[in-house]
Structure formats: structure tokens, C-alpha cells
Scaffold this active site. Sequence first.
Site, PDB file in Angstrom:
ATOM      1  N   HIS A 182      -3.757  -4.927   0.433  1.00 17.11           N
ATOM      2  CA  HIS A 182      -3.099  -5.524   1.612  1.00 17.11           C
ATOM      3  C   HIS A 182      -3.238  -7.046   1.561  1.00 17.11           C
ATOM      4  CE1 HIS A 182      -2.450  -1.820   4.050  1.00 17.11           C
ATOM      5  NE2 HIS A 182      -3.406  -1.375   3.249  1.00 17.11           N
ATOM      6  N   GLU A 231      -1.828  -9.292   3.188  1.00 15.69           N
ATOM      7  CA  GLU A 231      -1.681  -9.992   4.481  1.00 15.69           C
ATOM      8  C   GLU A 231      -3.011 -10.408   5.105  1.00 15.69           C
ATOM      9  OE1 GLU A 231      -0.494  -7.010   3.799  1.00 15.69           O
ATOM     10  OE2 GLU A 231      -1.241  -5.490   5.180  1.00 15.69           O
ATOM     11  N   CYS A 237       0.821  -1.209   0.000  1.00 16.43           N
ATOM     12  CA  CYS A 237       0.000   0.000   0.000  1.00 16.43           C
ATOM     13  C   CYS A 237       0.861   1.269   0.000  1.00 16.43           C
ATOM     14  CB  CYS A 237      -1.000  -0.049   1.149  1.00 16.43           C
ATOM     15  SG  CYS A 237      -2.382   1.063   0.878  1.00 16.43           S
TER      16      CYS A 237
HETATM   17  N1  GLN Z   1      -1.634   6.739   3.121  1.00 11.19           N
HETATM   18  C1  GLN Z   1      -1.801   6.009   1.899  1.00 11.19           C
HETATM   19  C2  GLN Z   1      -3.178   6.216   1.309  1.00 11.19           C
HETATM   20  O1  GLN Z   1      -4.061   6.681   1.971  1.00 11.19           O
HETATM   21  C3  GLN Z   1      -1.530   4.540   2.110  1.00 11.19           C
HETATM   22  C4  GLN Z   1      -2.537   3.857   2.963  1.00 11.19           C
HETATM   23  C5  GLN Z   1      -2.093   2.515   3.470  1.00 11.19           C
HETATM   24  O2  GLN Z   1      -0.914   2.195   3.441  1.00 11.19           O
HETATM   25  N2  GLN Z   1      -3.017   1.724   3.956  1.00 11.19           N
HETATM   26  O3  GLN Z   1      -3.412   5.900   0.156  1.00 11.19           O
END
Ligand code: GLN
Length: 548
Positions: free
Chosen positions: A507, A509, A381
Site C-alpha cells: 500500500h 499510499e 493490493c
Molecule cells: N483481500 C486481499 C488479501 O487479503 C487483499 C487485501 C488488501 O487489499 N489489503 O490478500
Amino acid sequence: MGKYIFVTGGVVSSVGKGTVAASIGRILAVRGLRVNFVKIDPYVNVDAGTLNPFSHGEVFVTDDGGETDLDLGWYERFLDITTSRESNITTGQIYSEVIAKERRGDYLGQCVQIVPHVTDEIKRRIRKAAAGDVDAVVVEVGGTVGDIESQPFLEAVRQMRLEEGFENTLFVHVALVLTLKATGEFKTKALQHSVNTMRSIGIQPDIIVARSDRPIDEAARRKVALFGTLPERAVFSSYDVEYVYEVPMILERQGMGEYIIQRLGLGPAQPDWTEWMRVLDMYSKAAHKVRIAVCGKYTQLADSYVSIKEALQHAGIHAGARAEIDWIGTELFEKDPDSIGMLSSYDGILVPGGFGKRGTEGMIECIKFSRVNDIPFLGICFGLQLSVVEFARNVCGLHDAASTELNPETPHPVIDLLPEQRGMERLGGTMRLGSLPIHVKEGTLAHRLYRRSIIHQRHRHRYEVNPDYWPILQEKGLIFSGFSPDGRRVEIIENPGNSFFLATQYHPEYLSRPNRPEPAYHGFVKAALERKLGHVKMSSPQLVDIDP
Ligand code: GLN
């Protein structure tokens, strides 16, 4: 009729109540019973999405886009199930609902009170989890008995014993037993007090799980039974283990399965532990070690990245190795740039999800270090977004490139807000959330890992790779290997110049299970192990014999 198993905690929080709740679920599931879960969080936040992971641990995202408590992750991993946002009840949700009803006039002039209106709403939500094909619902009440916040919830579950009947409800109290270092003696007084607190609110536990560093001895068990007014066989010992997935077996060996199914009339049913034992066996046989550096921001609390930790371990045992994880706060590399060299002692580098500016220049340095030194890299992410920033700055020559999250004035906003996020004023529950389909491009590392063209993965973000910069990033060699179905959003990037360099906007995970590692993690850990063992040629790694 569904049975209810209420799990409460005593003495202190964070003694592994979630693990015990999940273990009870597993103990029932191996007997062919269908189990659902509810986690009650007595805080006033509507969901965990607005909580700092440093103080409260990771936010677990469900398929349906709930931003929930990390215990839902334990339920999913222990039972290989998919939970939903409805499995997490908070004070914030209950009060929002009751107040909305009051404003609509639904209470017809009544004085709206904690009992019965708030408790009724709590019971309604718990019962909803028992609807459909469910044999038992495990309801974990967060916090510890005696907390002001948890009182309405404990009152609601007390009432449920009356309404659902003794034979359909079971109270399991998990409480800490202290060990005196000097004498090795077990001290149960604090546990006794927490049982007394339970009784003073009208709940007599049916089972006590004594949580301690070592197995409690017979004398301590007798004492807990005596003061808890329970037979000794209703007292179970849960102690520190090396591998958390041993806990269900520990409780099962003490007879917990038999005791619960008899007490609730759920048996007889023969347990089948084959699949579970296969995982424990794989763990005990994992011959190698891989050292992984997780370079992020919330590194002081292991629970901040618990799903990542578990995903690395699942992937590890399936690759034949135990993952040794170091949590590295990247501000270190900002204060002391030379210290980045320490990363060369790791077999793999992971940059996890995150928010805000703190530590990001350090994270970008970690990404550069893994790219330049060809250390297997996985970005999650924020980790994807910062990999794009790194590549833009150091390979494409866009020197001040940044995400607008870090620098709204950047001349090269290679990562920018998703169009639908512009003008968004409320922070709670408004990110791009939950499970969404992704098209994986053939001929890429991602496709070799997932071995399919469409996957579903969970998201939680507001920013994305800015389409204006796709041409230059691709020209300079970055591969976009996964997209949203409309082709408008980059979901996976990879750098074919490296042995293993992959980053995902989602994500992965959250989908990892001890018996079924997630392919991106599996590929990453496998690449790390191959590097360690000296088989560094991995531009076409032999990977994954497991379905995602
Ligand atoms: N801050 C980034 C966003 O809002 C990444 C978010 C995250 O890593 N879950 O897109």
C-alpha cells in the site's frame, strides 16, 4: 520532561478532531519541538483491523505492522513522521492487559477495578509515548465527551493533570458550533453543554476550538470564552477549508502556537513555516485538473480510502494538477454492464485494496477497460490481485481464473493464500503486515519511478500471486518488477503493453506526504495528466524527481 496535550471532542464526532490534533503537532514541530502522538479509541476491539472500513473508515497500517485508526495517517502526513502501533490505544488492549495481569496473579489478591487498575494501565501507555526525546505528546481521545466508553480514559487524563502538574498538561476541547442557515447566526449552546459535561467529570478545558463551517464572529468567540471560563485568546476557530493542510496555518494565525508554548513553557521558539507554505503554494498554483476514478467497494464513506485520496492529491499538486476523485461502487458494472463506458471520461483508473467477493467482477471489468483502452491504471493490493485475474482470464485464456478468496473451487487459482496463512484460525492481526523490503527490477517502469533497487513499503494481505502461474503470466507479457528479497513473492506487476499500468501488492499510499509524493502515485497521476493533455506516448515516462 514531556508535556501532554489532551484533545477531546464535543457535540458530535467526526468534526475534525484528528486534523486539529495533527495541526497542533505541526504548530509545535515548526518550532523545532519533537512531538509524539497517541490516539485513544474507546471501542472494545483490540485494534482497527477487524473493523469494517465502511463504518469506521480506513485501517491505517504502521511500519511495525499495527492496524490502527486513520488519525495516525493524519499525524504522519502533517508531521512527516513514522508512528507505531503503540500510538493507538483501545479499550480492547487495556482490558486484555489488565485481565492477563489478573490471571497471572500480578494484583496479589486485590479487587481489580476500573479505578485504579484500568486507569493506571491507560496512564502507563500514555506515558510510554512521552519517553525518550519527546517534548510534547498530543493525546487525542476518540469519540465525544459523555460517551460511556470514553469515561475511563477521561478519568485517566484527569488524573494526569494532578500527577504531571498544571504547567505540563493542556486540555484542548474541539466542539461543533452550529450555523443557522436562515440568519447566518452562530449557535454555541451545544458547545456550552459539552464543556459542562467536561467540567462535570472534573476537566476544565484550557483551549476551545470551535469547529464550524465559517470563521466564527467576535460575538460567538466572546460567548464561548465566557461560558467556557476562558480568555478570548484561548478560543480558536477552525472552519471548513478547501485544502486540509491549511488548518495549521489558520490556527497559527489566531495565535495558537504562541499561546500553547507560553502556557506549557516550551518557548520561546521561532516558527519556520517555509516547507509548509511551499505545499500550500503548490496547491494554489496547480493549474490543471485530473479526473481519477477509484473503483472499489466501500465508496459511500470518503474516509474508507482516505490515505488513497490524500496520496492522489499529494501526487497531483507535485504534477501541477488537482486530483478530482470520483468514488465508484463497482457493483454498478455488474448490474449494468454497459455503464462501464462511463470510465472513458476519466484520466486514470485506480482499483484499491479490499476483501471478499462483493463487487469484484465489476472491479475486474474496470481493470479490463483500462487495459484495453490504455487508460492509466494503478492497482493497490487487491487491485494487483484482480489485475492478475483479469490478465489470466482475458490474455492467457484461463477463463475461470480467480483468487481463491473469491472462488475456492476455481480451476485456476492464480491468486492463492500465502503458505503461512493456511490453517490460520484467528482473523485479528494475522495478515502479512507492516513494512517489508522489496527488490525492484532494473529496466522496469517501477525502477524508473523509484530510482532504486530496494524500497520499503507497508503491507496488509493474506493472498499472493500463485507461483504455479508465474510462467504463463510472464510468457503472455505481464512483467513482475518487484519481489520480496527471497524472490518468492511478487510485489509489483506492470503491463508494458500499456502507457501506464502498474499494480502493487503493498500500500504505497501510507508513505505519501504533502511535501513528498509517493513515486507510484506520482507516476500514475503524471501519466493521467499527460494523457489528458494529449501527450499519450508514455511507454518510457519522464518521472519523479523526488526521493521515496
Ligand atoms: N483481500 C486481499 C488479501 O487479503 C487483499 C487485501 C488488501 O487489499 N489489503 O490478500
